[in-house]
Each structure stands twice: as C-alpha cells, then as structure tokens.
Design an enzyme around this catalytic site. Structure first.
Site, mmCIF file in Angstrom:
data_model
loop_
_atom_site.group_PDB
_atom_site.id
_atom_site.type_symbol
_atom_site.label_atom_id
_atom_site.label_comp_id
_atom_site.label_asym_id
_atom_site.label_seq_id
_atom_site.Cartn_x
_atom_site.Cartn_y
_atom_site.Cartn_z
ATOM 1 C CE LYS A 280 -3.702 2.307 2.515
ATOM 2 N NZ LYS A 280 -3.069 3.442 3.206
ATOM 3 N N GLY B 261 -8.055 10.017 8.980
ATOM 4 C CA GLY B 261 -8.395 10.191 10.381
ATOM 5 C C GLY B 261 -9.416 11.264 10.679
ATOM 6 C CG ASN C 67 -6.153 2.077 11.364
ATOM 7 O OD1 ASN C 67 -4.980 1.899 11.089
ATOM 8 N ND2 ASN C 67 -6.566 1.867 12.600
ATOM 9 C CB THR C 68 -9.028 6.606 12.552
ATOM 10 O OG1 THR C 68 -7.678 6.725 12.093
ATOM 11 C CG2 THR C 68 -9.220 7.506 13.755
ATOM 12 C CB ALA D 155 -8.059 8.253 3.873
ATOM 13 N N GLY D 156 -10.773 8.730 5.653
ATOM 14 C CA GLY D 156 -11.846 9.693 5.852
ATOM 15 C C GLY D 156 -13.179 9.119 6.276
#
Length: 257
Positions: free
Chosen positions: A96, A157, A206-207, A184-185
């Site tokens: 990645k 994040g 993830n976050t 992301a986001g």
C-alpha cells in the site's frame, strides 16, 4: 468475490492495525470485521523491536493476508526503500503505497506517488496506491502499472465521510473495470454504505474502528454496512425523481358514482 492482483477475497472490508487500545482488542476487531486483509506499517514492525515481532506473530495467527504500507513516507526514495524493506519483512509483493505531501491534511503527493508506483511496479511490486479522487492522477497510476486504485474520500483520520460524492461517482463511472477501494476519511458505517452504494469495490478502515468506544463492535457494524451497500448496488437502486409516483396500483380500484 473481489479480485485484487489475482487474489480473490470475499470480504470487502480492509482493516488497518494501528491505534488500537490493545493487541487483544485489535484481534477481536479483526475477527468481528470478518476481514481477509489487514494493513500493517513497517515502522510498527521494526520500531517495536521484540514487541513488534510479537505483534506480527499475533497478526499471522488471525489467518489474514497482510498488506504492508509505507505510512509516514514523504518522498519517493523513502517510500521505495520502505516498500523494499516491507517485502523482505512480510514476504509479499503487495504494498500500500503512501507518499504524503502535506503534514496538516496528509494529502498524497500525487507526483511522487506516480513516480514511486512506476519504480515499484517495474520491480515486481503489486501496488495499492493511496491517492486522491483526481481522474488524471488515476490514469497516470494505471499507466505506471497499478491495477488497483485507493482514492480518499476525506483526509486521513478526519472521520468526515465522503466530501465529494460527484468526484467519487465520476471515478467509478470512468474506471468501471478497475478495483476501487475507498481509503481514508470514513467515520461512520453509514459513510461506508454510501460509497459502496456508488459501486466502489471495498473500503479500508482504521481510525473509525480503532478509535471507537468498542472497536470490535464497531468493526462488526462496518462489516454489515459494507455488505448492505454492496448488496444495494448490485440489486439496482431507484433513481431519485422530482415528482411522486404512486406505489399502489389504481387498476381495479372501485369507482363510486
């Protein structure tokens, strides 16, 4: 099934492994998500020393495929070197690829990204590039040898959810045969459902999971949301209309004079 560089997976949820309260909570989140692919930072593996090795072994016991990343790299040479080290550590050609261009937004340096992708693809890597929703950049990445694209929907994040649905919709329409993974986001399961309803192939989280009050439960919620969005897309959703359309047929309706 989702095919990524010749590997087929059933789950359309990819899960990051950073920022969890504990390894045990991470392991349970992986199980609840039913993911088959997790992302792991080489920095996490090497910086942890002996603990890093234990972390890697724990991930391996979960029976998932590892997608190493170049998180934190801010230049082409750094990203390429990190990718090569990751291949040695994790024994995979998957990478990645992240080349960060701005410290505040963590926006990709798309110029460096394309250059690094070309170098790595020429050396046998199977590149998953973290990119923007720009169609021209996407074309350049495909020309560089990428067979998967990973556009953001908002800054890493931020939990803001998809900020530009028109751009994401255009990307899906422009690349109908390229696996597209939103990266992301994403902050809520409803965000994941939204992008899956657009026809995106998968979501990387993830976050949104690691930072939840109950990461394992949130992982399960996202798994259901992603499945729901995919099923809605394949089932064929109604397009919005400006005027009402009666849902009850009028044929055979009694007429009272």
């Amino acid at each position: 099934m989702l095919a990524l560089y010749g590997t087929e997976v059933a789950s359309r949820l990819l899960l990051g492994t950073a920022r969890y309260p504990s390894p045990a909570i991470l392991a349970e989140a992986v199980r609840q998500s039913a993911t088959e692919i997790v992302t792991v930072s080489l920095r996490r593996e090497t910086a942890g020393g002996r603990n890093g090795g234990a972390f890697f072994e724990m991930i391996r016991t979960l029976g998932v495929r590892i997608l190493p990343n170049t998180a934190g790299c801010h230049g082409v040479s750094e990203a390429v070197l990190t990718a090569k080290m990751a291949r040695e550590v994790f024994q995979t050609n998957w990478i990645k690829l992240e080349v960060i261009g701005n410290h505040d937004t963590l926006q990709p340096d798309v110029f460096g990204l394309v250059e690094a992708a070309r170098i790595l693809a020429s050396e046998g890597f199977e590149v998953f590039p973290y990119t923007t929703d720009d169609l021209v950049v996407a074309e350049r990445l495909l020309d560089a040898g990428c067979k998967v694209l990973m556009p953001w929907c908002a800054p890493i994040g931020s939990a803001a959810g998809p900020l530009n649905l028109s751009a994401l919709r255009a990307m899906r329409a422009h690349f109908p045969d390229v696996p597209l993974i939103v990266d992301a986001g994403i902050g809520r399961p409803s965000h994941a459902t939204t992008v899956m309803e657009l026809g995106f192939d998968a979501v990387l989280l993830n976050t949104a999971v690691a930072g939840a009050r109950d990461p394992a439960a949130m992982a399960g919620a996202f798994a259901k949301a992603i499945d729901a969005g995919r099923l809605a897309f394949t089932a064929g959703m109604l397009e919005p209309r400006d005027m009402a359309v009666p849902s009850t047929p009028v044929i055979g309706k009694a007429v009272f004079a």
